[in-house]
Design an enzyme around this catalytic site. Structure first.
Site, short mmCIF file in Angstrom:
data_model
loop_
_atom_site.label_atom_id
_atom_site.label_comp_id
_atom_site.label_asym_id
_atom_site.label_seq_id
_atom_site.Cartn_x
_atom_site.Cartn_y
_atom_site.Cartn_z
N LYS A 179 6.83 -10.61 -18.42
CA LYS A 179 6.21 -8.73 -19.18
C LYS A 179 4.72 -8.88 -19.64
CE LYS A 179 7.67 -6.36 -17.35
NZ LYS A 179 8.92 -6.69 -16.63
N GLU A 218 1.71 -9.64 -17.44
CA GLU A 218 1.97 -8.34 -16.14
C GLU A 218 0.46 -7.32 -17.05
OE1 GLU A 218 4.78 -7.06 -13.55
OE2 GLU A 218 5.90 -7.78 -15.08
N HIS A 227 9.27 -31.41 -24.50
CA HIS A 227 8.84 -32.45 -23.79
C HIS A 227 7.15 -32.32 -23.32
CE1 HIS A 227 13.68 -33.41 -24.13
NE2 HIS A 227 13.69 -32.45 -23.86
N ARG A 276 2.07 1.72 -6.20
CA ARG A 276 1.70 0.88 -4.86
C ARG A 276 0.91 -0.46 -4.47
NH1 ARG A 276 6.26 1.35 -2.27
NH2 ARG A 276 5.44 0.01 -0.56
N ASN A 333 0.04 -0.51 6.29
CA ASN A 333 0.87 -0.93 5.45
C ASN A 333 1.85 -2.15 5.33
OD1 ASN A 333 2.04 -2.59 2.61
ND2 ASN A 333 3.70 -0.67 2.54
N GLY A 334 1.22 -2.75 5.24
CA GLY A 334 1.89 -4.32 5.53
C GLY A 334 0.57 -5.34 6.62
N GLU A 354 11.84 -13.39 -19.15
CA GLU A 354 10.95 -12.09 -18.53
C GLU A 354 9.92 -11.56 -20.05
OE1 GLU A 354 10.66 -8.62 -16.60
OE2 GLU A 354 10.93 -10.90 -16.85
N TRP A 369 -3.30 -2.03 -1.90
CA TRP A 369 -3.06 -3.18 -1.79
C TRP A 369 -4.17 -4.05 -1.31
CZ3 TRP A 369 -1.83 -8.49 -1.81
CH2 TRP A 369 -1.69 -8.84 -2.93
N CYS A 407 1.38 -1.58 0.41
CA CYS A 407 0.08 -0.29 -0.34
C CYS A 407 1.18 1.19 -0.14
CB CYS A 407 -1.30 -0.07 0.83
SG CYS A 407 -1.36 -1.41 1.50
N LYS A 441 3.37 -2.69 -7.50
CA LYS A 441 5.54 -1.88 -7.88
C LYS A 441 5.90 -3.40 -6.70
CE LYS A 441 8.71 -0.91 -10.19
NZ LYS A 441 8.98 -1.40 -11.57
C1 AGP Z 1 7.85 -7.20 -12.63
O1 AGP Z 1 7.50 -6.45 -13.49
C2 AGP Z 1 7.58 -7.11 -11.73
N1 AGP Z 1 6.66 -6.30 -10.79
C3 AGP Z 1 7.31 -8.25 -10.48
O2 AGP Z 1 7.56 -9.02 -10.96
C4 AGP Z 1 9.00 -7.97 -9.53
O3 AGP Z 1 9.98 -8.34 -10.46
C5 AGP Z 1 8.83 -8.14 -7.95
O4 AGP Z 1 7.56 -7.72 -6.85
C6 AGP Z 1 10.29 -8.27 -7.43
O5 AGP Z 1 11.10 -6.91 -7.11
P1 AGP Z 1 11.82 -6.33 -6.80
O6 AGP Z 1 13.01 -6.25 -7.65
O7 AGP Z 1 11.53 -4.62 -6.02
O8 AGP Z 1 12.14 -7.03 -5.24
#
Ligand code: AGP
Length: 611
Positions: free
Chosen positions: A488, A491, A507, A27, A99-100, A484, A73, A2, A606
């Site tokens: 992307k 996401e 396989h 966030r 936040n937590g 990766e 969040w 959050c 994020k």
């Molecule tokens: C990647 O696009 C995501 N936002 C997510 O997988 C991110 O890489 C992951 O949460 C790790 O975050 P960090 O690099 O801030 O530790």
């Protein structure tokens, strides 16, 4: 997870808080709310985005010089108006944002219910607030004391900000596991999950540590530990300009950050890599060079995109420095009982530096005698402060939830470390070392060249935007790049996508292939290329649609593909910093074509500050 903001001072608090929440919305964006104190508590909160709340409370009494704000969040309790923060205590006098996660909230709730408390939300946060109020009432103490006593019973992670009708200038804040920054102004103080809400008002900040409690008034900041001992705040100067957290004319932060990569990779190399003298200077690594060189193994710990950077680094470290590397998902590593020996070297990779799984995993490893080095982007973040040493990636603030420029900067830093160690261990011969050093120095320019493919990538995205699934394939250094690329796309476009080592296809996954399945190959020229070409033919034999990232001039491979994206030639060790760019843009343009909010994809945040 959050975003939290707080202000106490002479200015109008509401506009500062709302603007801060917009900066922190990456966030978490399930719901939002503010609490203002001015002759009584006024709380406005709503499911949805900050802008929706803003529109919803136009004309309300928003005048106040102190307030707290939250963008959520959801963890406990679905996104809704009643689960939105701030929460108000049973007496109506206290308000809290959090936040937590409070892990023992159910037990605390039971105790309170027995005392006649009832709850208006499903959140752990409202339970904590009433637990604090119960202590304040029972112990006839002030809010600061009640918070201190309560936190000794709390299990979990938190940053909490509280305001009290009976103390109209003070914000009480506390931290364990989630990030908290306090900005120091003239006769005013700002609080935030990171520095972005206060950047336009002050560059003087204090990063609050775990188990610290802050008593914040307009002209006073007191820091204490839970033992009620005073701590001298360590004031640091921010080295970020406001422009870095603005869109700068781009439609989205994600696109801006993709196009920033020539500069951010250059910034990452600057002052460290001297391709003429043939030197790599990284003081935060140099200090531990002997331990790294003597290490039996290096354990890379990370999550998500950062984990993919670790996977590329595994290939590079084993190739250049002949050190065994293990790449671990932080969440699994921390609960598995991994063998950690004294002197083991851990490299923690994180953009935000606040990812809870990674943070707790390295705290565990550190407690068992391992050396922890951080490769982190956010300066002053928890992982950076917990690590023994390391290197910042200098990619600047990354606001788009999908990580892009941080990934290529992580690769640049990890490659520099492997080159440095490989050369100092006499594994890497001078000419190969110099070849790679110069190759690395040329990467920013080659990324700029690759970005010129922007329009052709946009057209390919338009062509495949309605596909139901995607497969991403690569070999060697390009295998993690395929992972990766798939991440992307998932996401940003919510399309199911999987990344695989190209040879693994036979396989099982090849069963998925038909004329409706786009298969993205990361097929730049390298020592595996001839093998990848056979894999492309296997897909074509089953009518799969092949989109391939290929090296400039590779016409024979281009001829067998449905669509190609060209990148400049580079050594296979450096190529991942180029071949990932088209995959970032492909995901971006498919997300935009599907009219999704590419900067704030659904269900994501994020920085994942809870486990
Ligand atoms: C990647 O696009 C995501 N936002 C997510 O997988 C991110 O890489 C992951 O949460 C790790 O975050 P960090 O690099 O801030 O530790």
């Amino acid at each position: 997870m959050c975003g939290i903001v707080g202000y106490t001072g002479p200015k109008e608090a509401y506009p500062i808080i709302i603007k801060g929440l917009k900066r922190l919305e990456y966030r978490g964006y399930d719901s939002t709310g503010v609490a203002l104190l001015n002759h009584g508590l006024k709380v406005y909160k709503k499911k949805g985005r900050v802008a929706e709340l803003e529109d919803n409370i136009v004309g309300k009494d928003l005048h106040a010089h102190i307030g707290i704000g939250h963008t959520r969040w959801a963890t406990h309790g679905e996104p809704s108006d009643r689960n939105a923060h701030p929460h108000v205590s049973a007496s109506g006098k206290l308000a809290i944002i959090h936040n937590g996660i409070i892990e023992n909230y159910a037990q605390l709730k039971q105790e309170l219910v027995k005392k006649g408390y009832s709850f208006t939300s499903d959140t752990d946060t409202e339970v904590l607030l009433n637990f604090i109020e119960e202590i304040k009432k029972n112990n006839k103490c002030d809010l600061e004391e009640a918070v201190r006593v309560a936190l000794k019973r709390v299990v979990g992670a938190y940053v909490i900000l509280l305001i009290d009708e009976d103390d109209p200038e003070t914000i009480i804040a506390a931290r364990k596991g989630s990030p908290l920054v306090i900005g120091i102004g003239k006769g005013e103080h700002f609080l935030g999950s990171d520095a972005s809400p206060m950047l336009e008002y002050t560059k003087e900040v204090v990063y609050v540590n775990d188990y610290e409690l802050a008593i914040v008034k307009p002209d006073e900041l007191i820091l204490k530990n839970l033992g009620n001992e005073k701590i001298t705040p360590y004031v640091q100067k921010l080295d970020v300009e406001l422009a870095a957290i603005e869109k700068g004319g781009y439609d989205h932060f994600m696109l801006k950050e993709i196009f920033e990569q020539p500069q951010t990779i250059y910034d990452c190399l600057r002052g460290r890599l001297d391709a003429i003298a043939g030197t790599i200077t990284m003081s935060g690594i140099q200090e531990y060079a002997d331990q790294i060189m003597d290490a039996n193994r290096i354990v890379m710990i990370a999550c998500g995109t950062s984990w993919h950077a670790g996977l590329v680094a595994e290939y590079i470290f084993e190739e250049l420095a002949r050190i065994n590397v293990e790449v671990e998902y932080a969440s699994e590593f921390r609960y598995r009982n991994p063998v950690i020996n004294k002197g083991d070297v851990i490299i923690a990779i994180s953009q935000s530096g606040e990812t809870a799984d990674t943070l707790v995993a390295i705290e565990n490893a550190k407690s068992k005698g391992a050396i922890v080095l951080g490769v982190v982007n956010v300066v002053g973040s928890s992982i950076a402060r917990t690590s023994h040493g390391g290197a910042y990636t200098h990619a600047g603030p990354e606001i788009g939830v999908a990580s892009t420029k941080a990934f290529t900067a992580q690769l640049a830093v990890l490659t520099m470390i492997a080159l440095k160690i490989g050369y100092e261990k006499d594994i890497l011969q001078r000419n190969r070392y110099m070849h790679l050093l110069n190759g690395l120095y040329e990467i920013p320019e080659k990324v700029a060249w690759t970005l010129k493919q922007n329009e052709s990538i946009k057209a390919i995205a338009e062509k495949y935007k309605d596909a139901r699934d995607f497969l991403y394939l690569g070999r060697g250094y390009n295998f993690p790049v395929a992972l990766e690329g798939a991440l992307k796309l998932k996401e940003i476009s919510y399309i199911h996508a999987e990344g695989y080592p190209a040879a693994e296809m036979k396989h099982g996954p090849i069963a998925l292939v038909d004329e409706n399945l786009p298969v993205v190959f990361v097929a730049t020229k390298d020592s595996y290329h001839h093998k990848v070409v056979s894999n492309i033919q296997e897909i074509k034999a089953r009518k799969g649609k092949v989109i391939a990232v290929i090296t400039e001039g590779d016409d024979s491979t281009a001829a067998m593909c449905d669509d190609v994206i060209i990148v400049p030639e580079a050594d296979e060790i450096l190529a991942p910093m180029l071949s990932v760019i088209p995959l970032q843009l492909l995901a971006y343009y498919i997300g935009v074509a599907k009219e999704y909010d590419v900067d704030k994809p659904r269900n994501l945040a994020k920085s994942v500050t809870v486990e």
